[in-house]
Write an enzyme that holds these catalytic residues in place. Structure first.
Site, PDB file in Angstrom:
ATOM      1  N   ASP A 166      56.408  27.325  -9.789  1.00 22.79           N
ATOM      2  CA  ASP A 166      56.902  26.554 -10.939  1.00 22.79           C
ATOM      3  C   ASP A 166      57.345  27.540 -12.009  1.00 22.79           C
ATOM      4  O   ASP A 166      56.714  28.573 -12.210  1.00 22.79           O
ATOM      5  CB  ASP A 166      55.755  25.677 -11.473  1.00 22.79           C
ATOM      6  CG  ASP A 166      56.232  24.529 -12.351  1.00 22.79           C
ATOM      7  OD1 ASP A 166      55.985  23.373 -11.999  1.00 22.79           O
ATOM      8  OD2 ASP A 166      56.850  24.798 -13.406  1.00 22.79           O
TER       9      ASP A 166
ATOM     10  N   LYS B  71      69.988  13.689  -7.504  1.00 25.60           N
ATOM     11  CA  LYS B  71      68.951  13.357  -6.508  1.00 25.60           C
ATOM     12  C   LYS B  71      69.600  12.887  -5.197  1.00 25.60           C
ATOM     13  O   LYS B  71      69.102  13.188  -4.109  1.00 25.60           O
ATOM     14  CB  LYS B  71      68.021  12.268  -7.055  1.00 25.60           C
ATOM     15  CG  LYS B  71      67.031  12.777  -8.092  1.00 25.60           C
ATOM     16  CD  LYS B  71      65.976  13.680  -7.454  1.00 25.60           C
ATOM     17  CE  LYS B  71      64.982  14.216  -8.453  1.00 25.60           C
ATOM     18  NZ  LYS B  71      63.977  15.108  -7.879  1.00 25.60           N
TER      19      LYS B  71
ATOM     20  N   TYR C  43      71.462  12.444 -13.341  1.00 28.65           N
ATOM     21  CA  TYR C  43      70.166  12.687 -12.671  1.00 28.65           C
ATOM     22  C   TYR C  43      70.132  11.965 -11.323  1.00 28.65           C
ATOM     23  O   TYR C  43      69.762  12.563 -10.296  1.00 28.65           O
ATOM     24  CB  TYR C  43      69.037  12.197 -13.587  1.00 28.65           C
ATOM     25  CG  TYR C  43      67.669  12.136 -12.931  1.00 28.65           C
ATOM     26  CD1 TYR C  43      66.951  13.289 -12.650  1.00 28.65           C
ATOM     27  CD2 TYR C  43      67.099  10.898 -12.599  1.00 28.65           C
ATOM     28  CE1 TYR C  43      65.700  13.231 -12.054  1.00 28.65           C
ATOM     29  CE2 TYR C  43      65.844  10.827 -12.007  1.00 28.65           C
ATOM     30  CZ  TYR C  43      65.149  11.998 -11.734  1.00 28.65           C
ATOM     31  OH  TYR C  43      63.912  11.926 -11.141  1.00 28.65           O
TER      32      TYR C  43
ATOM     33  N   PHE D  24      53.471  16.949 -13.831  1.00 30.76           N
ATOM     34  CA  PHE D  24      52.555  15.812 -13.799  1.00 30.76           C
ATOM     35  C   PHE D  24      52.169  15.418 -12.360  1.00 30.76           C
ATOM     36  O   PHE D  24      50.996  15.454 -11.979  1.00 30.76           O
ATOM     37  CB  PHE D  24      53.210  14.637 -14.559  1.00 30.76           C
ATOM     38  CG  PHE D  24      52.712  13.286 -14.179  1.00 30.76           C
ATOM     39  CD1 PHE D  24      51.354  12.972 -14.253  1.00 30.76           C
ATOM     40  CD2 PHE D  24      53.596  12.294 -13.752  1.00 30.76           C
ATOM     41  CE1 PHE D  24      50.881  11.712 -13.900  1.00 30.76           C
ATOM     42  CE2 PHE D  24      53.137  11.034 -13.408  1.00 30.76           C
ATOM     43  CZ  PHE D  24      51.778  10.744 -13.469  1.00 30.76           C
TER      44      PHE D  24
ATOM     45  N   ILE E  10      59.905  -0.073 -29.981  1.00 31.73           N
ATOM     46  CA  ILE E  10      60.304   0.213 -28.596  1.00 31.73           C
ATOM     47  C   ILE E  10      61.707   0.818 -28.618  1.00 31.73           C
ATOM     48  O   ILE E  10      62.611   0.276 -29.264  1.00 31.73           O
ATOM     49  CB  ILE E  10      60.322  -1.094 -27.762  1.00 31.73           C
ATOM     50  CG1 ILE E  10      58.902  -1.662 -27.662  1.00 31.73           C
ATOM     51  CG2 ILE E  10      60.932  -0.869 -26.396  1.00 31.73           C
ATOM     52  CD1 ILE E  10      58.839  -3.028 -27.002  1.00 31.73           C
TER      53      ILE E  10
ATOM     54  N   LEU F 144      57.450  26.712 -15.142  1.00 33.99           N
ATOM     55  CA  LEU F 144      56.775  26.240 -16.364  1.00 33.99           C
ATOM     56  C   LEU F 144      57.774  25.786 -17.426  1.00 33.99           C
ATOM     57  O   LEU F 144      57.458  25.793 -18.615  1.00 33.99           O
ATOM     58  CB  LEU F 144      55.829  27.310 -16.937  1.00 33.99           C
ATOM     59  CG  LEU F 144      54.666  27.724 -16.028  1.00 33.99           C
ATOM     60  CD1 LEU F 144      53.785  28.756 -16.733  1.00 33.99           C
ATOM     61  CD2 LEU F 144      53.808  26.532 -15.617  1.00 33.99           C
TER      62      LEU F 144
END
Ligand code: NAD
Length: 308
Positions: free
Chosen positions: A34, A146, A142, A14, A197, A36
């Site tokens: 990439d 990072k 995650y 994105f 939600i 993919l």
């Protein structure tokens, strides 16, 4: 930047797509790298002047086979927090070890690296808006992977003299995005009478438009003076997910029709609030985010031709 060879890992994703689209107007030497795994081929074919290499960042042989680069935007990553909690090893491999592989390519080429980090390095902050100096308090695998990526970038700068800039993104959104805004629109297009939600709905986020993020990425990539710096890229406001749903319903004229419910259960690694202090980016990068959340939601609705 015109004469530079620029590599974007994760360029089929994105943010990578929007970055490459803009870079392709500046340089003729753009390579998208990439595997993919979550990126889309159409994001590559829509940037027709770029050279595309399908490859894994963990595959050093293929990385090394690329021409010598001047600037590397490292965006390729495993980006899903719940997935990182279920698969810490895969998350670590891609985000931590994968970043070291990209740094090795940069070291070989003496290329500058701009690293895509995340609000997840702050975990559940106790200071709002959260400045860059808040430090590392990751709350998910995650976030931790990072942190490791950032630390390796800084280590390569200190020990090998690599030029490195860290950019921490809040919640980036816009056309071709995946995430909560698109999920809501998908659900409403199917059934405008109800919207569920996921989570408590009380979790709040700092939404920043992808075009504003791309502007900052171009700025830090283009000059040497940002070497070693870290920048928060968020709009500097926060909105909770129930408020976000109300905003979307109002834009669609559904505020008196749709019944909103929540699953009332957050997921592992989910954080309560993201609200960035972006004053450093504003001051040092002369960065002024341009796109409002409301305008961007309208843009997505128009693009997807949603009419209810
Ligand atoms: N979107 C956000 O709100 C956000 C917020 C904070 C940080 N970030 C960071 O920004 C970067 C881009 O995120 P995005 O939203 O565009 O995600 P994305 O999933 O759309 O893009 C990631 C890309 O990386 C590629 N990729 C994954 N593993 C790879 C591997 N081993 N080798 C080669 N390519 C690989 C995927 O195919 C995909 O195209 C990521 O590093 C992400 O952690 C994004």
């Amino acid at each position: 930047m015109e004469e530079q060879k620029v590599l974007v890992t994760g360029g089929a994703g994105f943010i990578g797509y929007h970055l490459c689209k803009k870079l392709s107007t500046i340089t003729n030497n753009l390579t998208i790298y990439d595997d993919l795994s979550s990126g889309k081929l159409e994001n590559v074919t829509d940037v027709s002047s770029a050279n595309f290499v399908k490859g894994d960042i963990l595959d050093l042989k293929t990385l090394y086979s690329l021409p010598k680069q001047d600037l590397i935007y490292h965006l390729a990553a495993q980006v899903v927090v719940p997935y990182s909690m279920e698969n810490p090893l895969i998350d670590f491999e891609t985000n931590a070890k994968g970043t070291v592989c990209v740094l090795e390519k940069a070291r070989k080429d003496d290329a500058k690296v701009v690293f895509a980090s995340s609000a997840a390095v702050y975990g559940n902050p106790s200071v709002f808006p959260t400045p860059e100096t808040y430090g590392f308090h990751p709350f998910s695998c995650y976030g931790l992977s990072k942190v490791v990526g950032e630390e390796y970038c800084q280590m390569y700068r200190e020990q090998y003299g690599l030029d490195v800039v860290i950019t921490r993104f809040a919640n980036v959104y816009g056309l071709r995005c995946h995430g909560v805004i698109h999920d809501f629109l998908d659900k409403l297009a199917k059934n405008p009478d109800k919207l569920e939600i996921i989570g408590t709905g009380k979790q709040s986020r700092d939404f920043v438009h992808v075009s504003d993020v791309v502007e900052a990425l171009l700025t830090v990539g283009d000059a040497d003076k940002f070497n070693g710096e870290t920048y928060n890229l968020g709009i500097g406001k926060t909105i909770n997910i129930i408020e976000l749903s109300q905003l979307i319903l109002t834009i669609l004229g559904l505020q008196n029709r749709t019944v909103v419910t929540t699953t009332n259960q957050s997921w592992q690694g989910d954080v309560t609030k993201i609200w960035f202090d972006n004053s450093k980016a504003k001051k040092e990068l002369n960065w002024i985010p341009q796109v409002t959340l409301e305008d961007s939601i309208k843009e997505v609705i128009a693009d997807r031709k949603i009419s209810i």
